[in-house]
Design a protein around this motif. Structure first.
Motif: not given
Length: 280
Positions: A59-75, A86-93
């Motif tokens: 769960x923690x790794x899933x959240x951490x790995x998705x942080x740079x992905x979320x930044x890329x998606x935002x841009x 990212x809300x979906x990722x945080x809740x899944x974690x």
């Protein structure tokens, strides 16, 4: 609008719960690996636990790995889509930490199939409501927009790396059952949502001007106006043709429902687009 956002959040919560449920009850106990960033997090957590004194939960790794992905998606993809993803990722974690890892069945094939169905149900309903479960969905979208090619090959390559690594570390059997999971989950997602990267919508409506303004306010897409006439009524109608990505289908459906619930809409597969197609 508030009720729509509430419904969307409820769907994202339900999708995240199903995702975590399928992982903790079927995939993780059987050492079957998920797809995308979830699979990378699962594999990395397993490798760290087995070969080092370090233990980091999936769960923690899933959240951490998705942080740079979320930044890329935002841009590159879109803010609303990225926020809900990212809300979906945080809740899944969160649910991965709260739901205990428990082996429901000792049959590895049943684990692969039922895990695939449950995880895909969560992914499918999330996609249908205009979000995603993050990870490779966002990465593949960005890669596809760079060259305007389908996301399928990118998803295949990225998931193949997970399968080959799992097979190399834990045996070919684990890799083969991971393929069973991927096939099952893909078919279920296709049934709930759509497997087509681009879609063409033909909208027949009496409120063409209102519809055009509403679409342009929400989607950055061109619209072609075609004059039509009903064969039975002989009444004139405006036919609007618009090409969208599958991630924009939810927003388009909501716009049509709000502006003209009586509009006739035909959504068809688009196998290719030649010429200008805005990718931002």
């Amino acid at each position: 609008m508030l009720w729509l956002q509430t419904q969307k959040i409820i769907i994202v919560v339900a999708g995240a719960f199903l995702n975590a449920l399928g992982m903790n009850l079927f995939l993780i106990p059987a050492n079957i690996y998920s797809s995308g960033v979830a699979g990378i997090a699962q594999l990395l957590s397993k490798v760290l636990s087995d070969h080092t004194p370090i233990h980091v939960s999936m769960g923690l790794l899933l959240l951490l790995l998705n942080i740079p992905v979320a930044i890329l998606g935002w841009m590159k993809v879109g803010r609303s889509f990225t926020v809900y993803s990212f809300l979906s990722v945080a809740l899944s974690s969160l649910f991965l930490e709260l739901i205990p890892v428990k082996q429901v069945s000792h049959d590895i094939l049943l684990n692969a199939v039922f895990g695939g169905v449950i995880v895909a149900a969560g992914v499918g309903i999330t996609l249908k409501w205009g979000a995603s479960t993050g990870g490779l969905d966002i990465i593949a979208m960005v890669l596809s927009r760079l060259k305007d090619k389908p996301i399928g090959p990118y998803m295949f390559v990225l998931n193949s790396i997970i399968i080959v690594t799992a097979g190399f570390l834990y045996g070919a059997e684990k890799a083969l059952y991971t393929l069973v999971f991927l096939y099952t989950s893909t078919r279920v997602v296709d049934a709930i949502h759509t497997r087509h990267a681009k879609l063409t919508a033909f909208i027949i409506t009496k409120k063409a001007d209102e519809m055009k303004k509403a679409i342009h306010a929400k989607l950055v897409r061109g619209i072609t106006m075609i004059q039509g006439k009903g064969a039975f009524t002989n009444e004139s109608r405006e036919i609007m043709m618009i090409v969208i990505t599958r991630y924009e289908l939810f927003d388009l459906e909501r716009i049509i429902k709000d502006v003209d619930p009586k509009a006739f809409t035909n959504i068809i597969q688009t196998t290719g687009v030649y010429g200008f197609f805005r990718r931002e």
